[in-house]
Design an enzyme around this catalytic site. Sequence first.
Site, PDB file in Angstrom:
ATOM      1  N   CYS A  61      18.064  10.833   6.184  1.00 20.63           N
ATOM      2  CA  CYS A  61      16.766  11.337   6.649  1.00 20.63           C
ATOM      3  C   CYS A  61      16.446  10.835   8.065  1.00 20.63           C
ATOM      4  O   CYS A  61      15.285  10.814   8.457  1.00 20.63           O
ATOM      5  CB  CYS A  61      15.683  10.875   5.686  1.00 20.63           C
ATOM      6  N   THR A 278       9.391  -1.240   5.272  1.00 20.42           N
ATOM      7  CA  THR A 278      10.731  -1.266   4.658  1.00 20.42           C
ATOM      8  C   THR A 278      10.781  -2.223   3.468  1.00 20.42           C
ATOM      9  O   THR A 278      11.750  -2.228   2.719  1.00 20.42           O
ATOM     10  CB  THR A 278      11.811  -1.699   5.677  1.00 20.42           C
ATOM     11  N   LEU A 280       7.420  -2.999   1.764  1.00 22.17           N
ATOM     12  CA  LEU A 280       6.357  -2.426   0.933  1.00 22.17           C
ATOM     13  C   LEU A 280       6.780  -1.084   0.344  1.00 22.17           C
ATOM     14  O   LEU A 280       6.557  -0.815  -0.830  1.00 22.17           O
ATOM     15  CB  LEU A 280       5.103  -2.183   1.792  1.00 22.17           C
ATOM     16  N   HIS A 367       9.328  -9.178   7.760  1.00 23.78           N
ATOM     17  CA  HIS A 367      10.527  -9.807   7.193  1.00 23.78           C
ATOM     18  C   HIS A 367      10.176 -11.197   6.667  1.00 23.78           C
ATOM     19  O   HIS A 367      10.527 -11.548   5.535  1.00 23.78           O
ATOM     20  CB  HIS A 367      11.617  -9.909   8.261  1.00 23.78           C
ATOM     21  N   GLU A1285      42.188  16.106  -4.101  1.00 23.01           N
ATOM     22  CA  GLU A1285      42.037  14.858  -4.876  1.00 23.01           C
ATOM     23  C   GLU A1285      43.064  13.775  -4.559  1.00 23.01           C
ATOM     24  O   GLU A1285      42.800  12.593  -4.724  1.00 23.01           O
ATOM     25  CB  GLU A1285      42.180  15.177  -6.363  1.00 23.01           C
TER      26      GLU A1285
HETATM   27  C1  LIG Z   1      17.785  -0.377   3.331  1.00 24.17           C
HETATM   28  C2  LIG Z   1      17.337  -1.778   3.605  1.00 24.17           C
HETATM   29  C3  LIG Z   1      18.291  -2.740   3.861  1.00 24.17           C
HETATM   30  C4  LIG Z   1      17.907  -4.043   4.096  1.00 24.17           C
HETATM   31  N1  LIG Z   1      18.879  -4.986   4.339  1.00 24.17           N
HETATM   32  C5  LIG Z   1      18.520  -6.264   4.571  1.00 24.17           C
HETATM   33  C6  LIG Z   1      19.495  -7.261   4.814  1.00 24.17           C
HETATM   34  O1  LIG Z   1      20.694  -6.983   4.828  1.00 24.17           O
HETATM   35  N2  LIG Z   1      19.078  -8.522   5.014  1.00 24.17           N
HETATM   36  C7  LIG Z   1      17.753  -8.864   5.000  1.00 24.17           C
HETATM   37  O2  LIG Z   1      17.439 -10.006   5.202  1.00 24.17           O
HETATM   38  N3  LIG Z   1      16.813  -7.940   4.787  1.00 24.17           N
HETATM   39  C8  LIG Z   1      17.149  -6.665   4.555  1.00 24.17           C
HETATM   40  N4  LIG Z   1      16.197  -5.728   4.311  1.00 24.17           N
HETATM   41  C9  LIG Z   1      14.785  -6.166   4.224  1.00 24.17           C
HETATM   42  C10 LIG Z   1      14.083  -6.044   5.553  1.00 24.17           C
HETATM   43  O3  LIG Z   1      14.527  -7.033   6.421  1.00 24.17           O
HETATM   44  C11 LIG Z   1      12.592  -6.215   5.286  1.00 24.17           C
HETATM   45  O4  LIG Z   1      12.212  -5.194   4.430  1.00 24.17           O
HETATM   46  C12 LIG Z   1      11.800  -6.102   6.539  1.00 24.17           C
HETATM   47  O5  LIG Z   1      12.149  -7.057   7.448  1.00 24.17           O
HETATM   48  C13 LIG Z   1      10.309  -6.121   6.263  1.00 24.17           C
HETATM   49  O6  LIG Z   1       9.610  -5.801   7.444  1.00 24.17           O
HETATM   50  P1  LIG Z   1       8.534  -4.618   7.521  1.00 24.17           P
HETATM   51  O7  LIG Z   1       7.946  -4.637   8.856  1.00 24.17           O
HETATM   52  O8  LIG Z   1       9.157  -3.356   7.117  1.00 24.17           O
HETATM   53  O9  LIG Z   1       7.531  -5.098   6.403  1.00 24.17           O
HETATM   54  P2  LIG Z   1       6.445  -4.267   5.623  1.00 24.17           P
HETATM   55  O10 LIG Z   1       7.101  -3.578   4.468  1.00 24.17           O
HETATM   56  O11 LIG Z   1       5.662  -3.403   6.521  1.00 24.17           O
HETATM   57  O12 LIG Z   1       5.531  -5.438   5.088  1.00 24.17           O
HETATM   58  C14 LIG Z   1       6.048  -6.403   4.225  1.00 24.17           C
HETATM   59  C15 LIG Z   1       5.017  -7.472   3.895  1.00 24.17           C
HETATM   60  O13 LIG Z   1       4.755  -8.262   5.019  1.00 24.17           O
HETATM   61  C16 LIG Z   1       3.368  -8.423   5.233  1.00 24.17           C
HETATM   62  N5  LIG Z   1       3.129  -8.517   6.672  1.00 24.17           N
HETATM   63  C17 LIG Z   1       3.756  -7.777   7.609  1.00 24.17           C
HETATM   64  N6  LIG Z   1       3.355  -8.179   8.831  1.00 24.17           N
HETATM   65  C18 LIG Z   1       2.438  -9.144   8.638  1.00 24.17           C
HETATM   66  C19 LIG Z   1       1.651  -9.927   9.539  1.00 24.17           C
HETATM   67  N7  LIG Z   1       1.730  -9.801  10.839  1.00 24.17           N
HETATM   68  N8  LIG Z   1       0.819 -10.822   8.992  1.00 24.17           N
HETATM   69  C20 LIG Z   1       0.721 -10.961   7.647  1.00 24.17           C
HETATM   70  N9  LIG Z   1       1.428 -10.254   6.775  1.00 24.17           N
HETATM   71  C21 LIG Z   1       2.288  -9.340   7.262  1.00 24.17           C
HETATM   72  C22 LIG Z   1       2.756  -7.216   4.606  1.00 24.17           C
HETATM   73  O14 LIG Z   1       1.447  -7.501   4.185  1.00 24.17           O
HETATM   74  C23 LIG Z   1       3.687  -6.943   3.445  1.00 24.17           C
HETATM   75  O15 LIG Z   1       3.284  -7.657   2.319  1.00 24.17           O
HETATM   76  C24 LIG Z   1      16.536  -4.404   4.077  1.00 24.17           C
HETATM   77  C25 LIG Z   1      15.574  -3.423   3.841  1.00 24.17           C
HETATM   78  C26 LIG Z   1      15.958  -2.132   3.602  1.00 24.17           C
HETATM   79  C27 LIG Z   1      14.922  -1.081   3.334  1.00 24.17           C
HETATM   80  S1  FES Z   2      16.944   9.355   2.174  1.00 25.03           S
HETATM   81 FE1  FES Z   2      18.342   7.716   2.273  1.00 25.03          FE
HETATM   82  S2  FES Z   2      17.585   6.635   3.964  1.00 25.03           S
HETATM   83 FE2  FES Z   2      16.088   8.112   3.652  1.00 25.03          FE
END
Ligand SMILES: Cc1cc2nc3c(=O)[nH]c(=O)nc-3n(C[C@H](O)[C@H](O)[C@H](O)COP(=O)(O)OP(=O)(O)OC[C@H]3O[C@@H](n4cnc5c(N)ncnc54)[C@H](O)[C@@H]3O)c2cc1C
Ligand code: FES
Length: 1354
Positions: A61, A278, A280, A367, A1285
């Site tokens: 996507c 990513t 949440l 993260h 195959e």
């Molecule tokens: C497909 C996939 C692969 C991944 N692979 C890895 C990997 O190999 N290794 C690894 O370590 N991680 C991995 N992750 C996890 C990824 O690192 C975390 O999901 C990501 O870093 C979270 O950041 P975000 O901004 O998306 O958080 P969000 O989902 O937006 O928020 C997460 C949480 O953080 C809180 N938060 C965010 N910012 C703040 C702030 N400023 N103050 C207070 N609270 C806050 C929010 O309230 C929430 O509870 C993976 C994730 C996915 C989806």
């Molecule tokens: S559908 Fe697989 S990453 Fe979005």
Amino acid sequence: MPCPPQSDELVFFVNGRKVTERNADPEVTLLVFLRKNWILFQPIRLTGTKYACGRGGCGACTVMVSKYDPVSKKIRHFSVTACLVPICSLHGVAVTTVEGVGSVRTRLHPVQERIAKIHGTQCGFCTPGMVMSMYALLRNHLQPSDEQLMEALGGNLCRCTGYRPILESGKTFCTDSSCCQQKGSGKCCLDQKENGSSSPGGKNDICTELFAKEEFQPLDPTQELIFPPELLKMAQNPEKRTLTFYGERVTWISPGTLQDLLELKVKHPEAPLVLGNTSLGPAMKSQGHFHPILLSPARISELNIVTKTSDGLTIGAGCSLAQVKDILAESISELPEEKTRTYRALLKHLQSLAGQQIRNMASLGGHIISRHCYSDLNPILAVGNAALNLLSEEGPRQIPLNTHFLAGLASADLKPEEILESVHIPHSQKWELVSAFRQAQCRQNALPDVNAAMRVLFREDTDTIEDLGIAYGGVGAATISAQKSCQQLLGRRWNELMLDEACRLVLDEVCLPGSALGGKVEFKRTLIVSFLFKFYLEVLQELKTLVKQFSAPVSALMYRYPEISDRFLSALEDFPVAMPQGIQAYQRVDSHQPLRDPVGRPIMHLSGLKHATGEAVFCDDIPRVDKELFMALVTSTKAHAKIISTDFSEALELPGVVDVVTAGDILGTNGTEDDPLLAGDKVLCVGQIICGVVAETDVQAKRAIENITITYEDLEPVIVSIEDAIKHNSFLCPEKKLEQGNIEEAFEKVDQIVEGEVHIGGQEHFYMETQRVLVIPKTEDKELDIYVSTQDPAHVQKTVASTLNIPINRISCRVKRVGGGFGGKVGRPAVFGAIAAVGAVKTGRPIRLVLDREDDMLITGGRHPLFGKYKVGFMNNGRIKALDIECYINGGCTLDDSELVTEFLILKLENAYKIRNLRFRGRACMTHLPSNTAFRGFGFPQGALVTEACVTAVAAKCGLPPEKVREKNMYKTVDKTIYKQAFNPETLIRCWKECLEKSSFHSRRVRVEEFNRKNYWKKKGIAAVPMKFSVGFAATGYHQAAALVHIYTDGSVLVTHGGNELGQGIHTKMLQVASRELKIPMSHMHICETSTATVPNTIATAASIGADVNGRAVQNACQILLKRLEPVMKKNPEGAWEDWIQAAFEQRISLSATGYFRGYKAFMDWEKGEGDPFPYYVYGAACSEVEIDCLTGTHRKIRTDIVMDACCSLNPAIDIGQIEGAFIQGMGLYTTEELQYSPEGVLYSRSPDEYKIPTITDVPEEFNVSLLPSSQTPLTIYSSKGLGESGMFLGSSVFFAIADAVATARRERDVAEDFTVKSPATPERVRMACADRFTEMIPRDDPKTFKPWSIPIA
Ligand SMILES: Cc1cc2nc3c(=O)[nH]c(=O)nc-3n(C[C@H](O)[C@H](O)[C@H](O)COP(=O)(O)OP(=O)(O)OC[C@H]3O[C@@H](n4cnc5c(N)ncnc54)[C@H](O)[C@@H]3O)c2cc1C
Ligand code: FES
Ligand code: FES
């Protein structure tokens, strides 16, 4: 009802077009928004962006987001996964989808053109995502490096191509490839390896070019969409007002100032901050987390500030991980090395953390605050003494990012009204060393099994530990620090004694129970100490440098550090991520072949360009039809139980819910008694379908299923594994057996006998397009139109007819294209089609059924896991005299294809070997797991692994290289198989010899041995396997095929045939055939779809035979037409095609013909144990070389060479694509793809996070494929062969190369060389097999004392 408050306007751009959304729902993602046109008056509907996992794990996507960055004052372009992007987060940004990049109707973008023309698309489902990842890369770097390209594509999965051609298309934009970049010119460093065989014109002319680079349009950046000036203005004069978007259940609040955010946090202390979503997003989707209010700090620039101070870096919590990576890289280049050790460790992990899209989205703050137990960064930040700068209305506050914080202790945590503003990461110091380690199932885009960060500070000028920090991830509910151990080691000198003590202490402190979540307990324990050992060595190395750099000469003399022997240094090096290189060689068509004849030429996939622009329509891309409803399925949560009651009442009351479809609604037959479509009063596995909920939208249907209550009464026994099934005598069908010679007598005369076991896990199809169907009931005569993603539309049609109790002729099944099948869409689509059809008839409305990835993986089953026992008798020279193999496959709860798979398994077990005395027996076990089914290779990839394991064991016992034993026992002359079918193995021998020769096998074996002598912790392995693969079904009736060819009065031709386009390029090949036969260009022809209304009673497109048999039918139809046209042509020999057609029409000559092929003769008499079950064989051989890391179990694939006998390929680009794709899929089967089941039979691995198919970094660093020249077969169309195959099994060469490396390690460590062969050879298995002092020191649990998290089912 109270009136909902008025939302603010959400403004963003899609492909240069402004979107103003007045009712934005925070629960709607960008993917849904783009695909569904859910906004009134806004015809968005951009279906090029695909759904394949919904969790950010596959990249299907991918779109590009462009955003003005107020800090750098530049526009940032970056790729994101639209399935995790809430639309409300898009205010003020521009989105570019694949449709915005180019179109076949207007102008193609070079990225799109090249991926298609370089044959980087097969089914095309992953292609838009690939295009967008590359496009975003090129928007930032016009000439990216190889490394940047690999990084950009690391988050995109492809299940068909094996990635090589995708990378090759990307490489055409790169600058610094390690190859000389003249590939195909004959002057390239790689071309030279073709032994000078590229002389033009000759009969044996070998070609290494599959595309013409000269045709490509140059990349012209001035043609790209500009950032909308309106958005630029908005960003430069940001609105400070808080924006609020009210959805049905969730409110999204986006403050414009930091102060407002802090106030909102006081007002809504429970509300999370959404940054990348990513963490949440997946939790809301899969774990049922729900947040009625979401606060978005996206517009608060203060969270993106980066400050460099004299003692460290302070990075805003809102910075994305990709930005953090750049910031760290910059600091590393600016600062002296000693200050950057923490940064280097972070950077190392950021390179493998998730894929590029996730790194672009995920924020540093998100993260850290998510505190995932597997977090790759938190352990490093913790040992690096990072501090969190918090902010609330009360003011700022700093807390340490330490274990207490990571464990979530309230005293060390954020207060509910606080936010994380930034993170301070101090510089490292002069005598301080920091390292990070991580081990995952794959090297890229995989969550770590265990990670670790370690830091040591030495007392200046000494090797005495002044401070020590060790933290681990993946070994508990949070990041765990070995604090006590570290305390006890203070003051110790850095030597072996300290290491031993450290290992003992850490294993004591970081204890992992036998039943720990995620399993792999002993592996994780071993990694805990293996990482410590790596750190010990790294530090020892560094200490030497430090002493040289900083110490007074006297100290250097005082501290004699233990010397690391050169042999042990290999423990320190990480495997590089290398851009794959290689050649694809095939025989050029005869120079006399007319240019207009496309047969044998590397013609691009007919849909290639449409795949690349997103214009190729897949089943779920069909627009919503009038009154359409959506169906979601309710499945069993019990493995073996009686259904006591079902309660739908709550679900039926929910808004939008229309009905529930149960077994009671079926007017005809409900599948079979043993295999019902919908469960009656009993369930036989977790995932069995019980009923379907029908609602106005997919969201409503999915919510409704959560409100259905089913009460069960557990039944005994619950059989999950093959071992259990054998114990309970639980089988699906009688034993299949083949025998030849006198096995008992032969065992008495041999020099040696070896017995062994082989366990092979199952495999998930993981086609990128999940199962989907759209059933449209007509108003007349009970007619139904069914659009379905299937390999067998006739089976869907028949099943629907019997389920509805109506004649087959009322049902029309249509397949435009399928986003990957691999056998998984042979039987199952009929089940989904029939259930949806029952719903459509019951409600009188069209029904769409699209499986989520989780449901697809849970419900549909896959490749059969296998347990094999062998007894092999042989002479000391390696000649095998007797072989007795007994195999059991785990069939799951119903028969499905299990009997056929058992038959094929037994028939194909001998592989390439002539063994006089043989006994093969096979049984399909009945277990309480979802029914396993057809999968590419149909039992051969499992069975032949057992045979090859025997051969390897014989070689070990004889002290001979395995390839010698293989050669000795291979068929050599015209002979008969175990089932007495005569065949000529000449090309098998040629493939084997060419493979050994082209791969320089023998000289490389010597080099491998030399490497192994010099390196203790890294071992190389090399292996070659031969293959005799039988093509087709073992019954003549299954080889029949039909085609319908119409010529229209303008001369254009419509070809229809019984094969389905699954990505294997069957439609392309069919037009090549038609073009040769009718002698007109392919551009005059078209294939629209496969439909039961045009070609009835078709056979499943499977068993590698699709192009052969349908090709014969197309050929027949064309020949009939040509015969009819002959008189007209003779009369006007100078006329053009169009003239002849017009004349024929006027003369009332029918311009439509049905072609038919009666089928290859094939039969098998199981009573007698003989027959001619297969029309022909495909021969091949592969050689692979790998290097393993004995301390972590990871491996790199150094090189693979494949030689395959395709005879006269109809289309070498397509055939090489099939070989490469199947090889990589096979490699996945044998190395990384591991299904995890609970002891109760619940499948855990239901997403790309938990189930790892190969990624772009898994392609062998050198990957050469050649089609054997000068090979002919009189049997098939134009002497071609079906190659769908066979390549799968050649992936086992990687498995045996790993086994070779492991055996060397075991020999060196004096552990028994023979060990039970278990596939896949995961890092866990490899590490545990490389037994050493660390595997010995870990605690082992008595299996009787705990319940493991998962159990083996093979
Ligand atoms: C497909 C996939 C692969 C991944 N692979 C890895 C990997 O190999 N290794 C690894 O370590 N991680 C991995 N992750 C996890 C990824 O690192 C975390 O999901 C990501 O870093 C979270 O950041 P975000 O901004 O998306 O958080 P969000 O989902 O937006 O928020 C997460 C949480 O953080 C809180 N938060 C965010 N910012 C703040 C702030 N400023 N103050 C207070 N609270 C806050 C929010 O309230 C929430 O509870 C993976 C994730 C996915 C989806
Ligand atoms: S559908 Fe697989 S990453 Fe979005
Ligand atoms: S072409 Fe990549 S998934 Fe099919």
